[in-house]
Design a protein around this motif. Structure first.
Motif, PDB file in Angstrom:
ATOM      1  N   ALA A 114       0.822  -1.198   0.000  1.00  0.00           N
ATOM      2  CA  ALA A 114       0.000   0.000   0.000  1.00  0.00           C
ATOM      3  C   ALA A 114       0.859   1.252   0.000  1.00  0.00           C
ATOM      4  N   ALA A 115       1.997   1.221   0.684  1.00  0.00           N
ATOM      5  CA  ALA A 115       2.878   2.391   0.727  1.00  0.00           C
ATOM      6  C   ALA A 115       3.431   2.689  -0.661  1.00  0.00           C
ATOM      7  N   GLY A 116       3.788   1.668  -1.421  1.00  0.00           N
ATOM      8  CA  GLY A 116       4.292   1.873  -2.774  1.00  0.00           C
ATOM      9  C   GLY A 116       3.224   2.446  -3.686  1.00  0.00           C
ATOM     10  N   THR A 117       1.987   1.969  -3.539  1.00  0.00           N
ATOM     11  CA  THR A 117       0.877   2.483  -4.323  1.00  0.00           C
ATOM     12  C   THR A 117       0.617   3.931  -3.968  1.00  0.00           C
ATOM     13  N   GLU A 118       0.655   4.234  -2.680  1.00  0.00           N
ATOM     14  CA  GLU A 118       0.428   5.608  -2.240  1.00  0.00           C
ATOM     15  C   GLU A 118       1.549   6.513  -2.732  1.00  0.00           C
ATOM     16  N   GLU A 119       2.781   6.037  -2.682  1.00  0.00           N
ATOM     17  CA  GLU A 119       3.916   6.824  -3.153  1.00  0.00           C
ATOM     18  C   GLU A 119       3.763   7.154  -4.625  1.00  0.00           C
ATOM     19  N   ALA A 120       3.307   6.191  -5.407  1.00  0.00           N
ATOM     20  CA  ALA A 120       3.128   6.420  -6.834  1.00  0.00           C
ATOM     21  C   ALA A 120       2.026   7.448  -7.075  1.00  0.00           C
TER      22      ALA A 120
END
Length: 84
Positions: free
Chosen positions: A2-8
């Protein structure tokens, strides 16, 4: 994940603005220890997003400058071949 998705999904300006708000809230005080820790952790995540975005921009700029220098060197070296 989820953190990677949010970062993107977060742009640099969005992450920076939210980070500024997190810092303001921490500096103002008046939050519980648990809320302060959650704010701190969020701030760390946002700082990473900003740092990665800036590193990406720097890499793009460096690549562009390197390509420009290579093109200039090729033009300078290739233009004098038929004059002798």
């Amino acid at each position: 994940m989820a953190a990677g998705t949010e970062e993107a999904a977060l742009g640099y300006e969005q992450a920076r603005d939210e980070l500024i708000e997190v810092v303001r809230r921490l500096e103002a005080g008046g939050t519980s220890l648990e809320e302060s820790l959650a704010l701190w952790e969020r701030g760390e995540e946002l700082a990473k997003v900003c740092r990665r975005r800036l590193e990406g921009a720097r890499a793009r700029l460096d690549a562009s400058l390197a390509a420009e220098r290579a093109a200039e060197a090729e033009a300078a070296g290739g233009g004098s071949g038929g004059e002798e």
